[in-house]
Design an enzyme around this catalytic site. Sequence first.
Site, PDB file in Angstrom:
ATOM      1  N   ALA A   8       0.845  -1.192   0.000  1.00  0.00           N
ATOM      2  CA  ALA A   8       0.000   0.000   0.000  1.00  0.00           C
ATOM      3  C   ALA A   8       0.880   1.241   0.000  1.00  0.00           C
ATOM      4  O   ALA A   8       2.023   1.204   0.467  1.00  0.00           O
ATOM      5  CB  ALA A   8      -0.895  -0.003   1.230  1.00  0.00           C
ATOM      6  N   CYS A   9       0.351   2.320  -0.550  1.00  0.00           N
ATOM      7  CA  CYS A   9       1.086   3.588  -0.533  1.00  0.00           C
ATOM      8  C   CYS A   9       1.287   4.010   0.922  1.00  0.00           C
ATOM      9  O   CYS A   9       0.413   3.774   1.737  1.00  0.00           O
ATOM     10  CB  CYS A   9       0.336   4.660  -1.306  1.00  0.00           C
ATOM     11  N   PRO A  10       2.421   4.566   1.219  1.00  0.00           N
ATOM     12  CA  PRO A  10       3.435   5.124   0.330  1.00  0.00           C
ATOM     13  C   PRO A  10       4.592   4.177   0.007  1.00  0.00           C
ATOM     14  O   PRO A  10       5.579   4.593  -0.582  1.00  0.00           O
ATOM     15  CB  PRO A  10       3.951   6.334   1.118  1.00  0.00           C
ATOM     16  N   MET A  11       4.493   2.914   0.352  1.00  0.00           N
ATOM     17  CA  MET A  11       5.616   1.995   0.166  1.00  0.00           C
ATOM     18  C   MET A  11       6.083   1.884  -1.288  1.00  0.00           C
ATOM     19  O   MET A  11       7.294   1.921  -1.538  1.00  0.00           O
ATOM     20  CB  MET A  11       5.285   0.627   0.744  1.00  0.00           C
ATOM     21  N   ASN A  40       0.717   8.144  -7.625  1.00  0.00           N
ATOM     22  CA  ASN A  40       1.784   8.670  -6.775  1.00  0.00           C
ATOM     23  C   ASN A  40       3.172   8.467  -7.388  1.00  0.00           C
ATOM     24  O   ASN A  40       4.016   9.358  -7.328  1.00  0.00           O
ATOM     25  CB  ASN A  40       1.711   8.059  -5.380  1.00  0.00           C
TER      26      ASN A  40
END
Length: 68
Positions: A8-11, A40
């Site tokens: 999941a963001c921000p990964m 992103n």
Amino acid sequence: MIDARGYACPMPVAMVQKAVKNGSPAELEVLVDNRCAVENISRFAGNHGYRVEVAEQGGEEFTLTLRR
């Protein structure tokens, strides 16, 4: 190639950021499985001088190709 599927963001952005900082590659391929990551990573890449091509692999899987 970075396989950020399942994260999941921000990964996914952090994974791309690390690759860019470590080697500043002319081309980088990134696999993701959500639209948020596509948006992103595209924004981050554009801010760092990359053009981004997005190919949908069916369903919610995408391949982003970043090129300088």
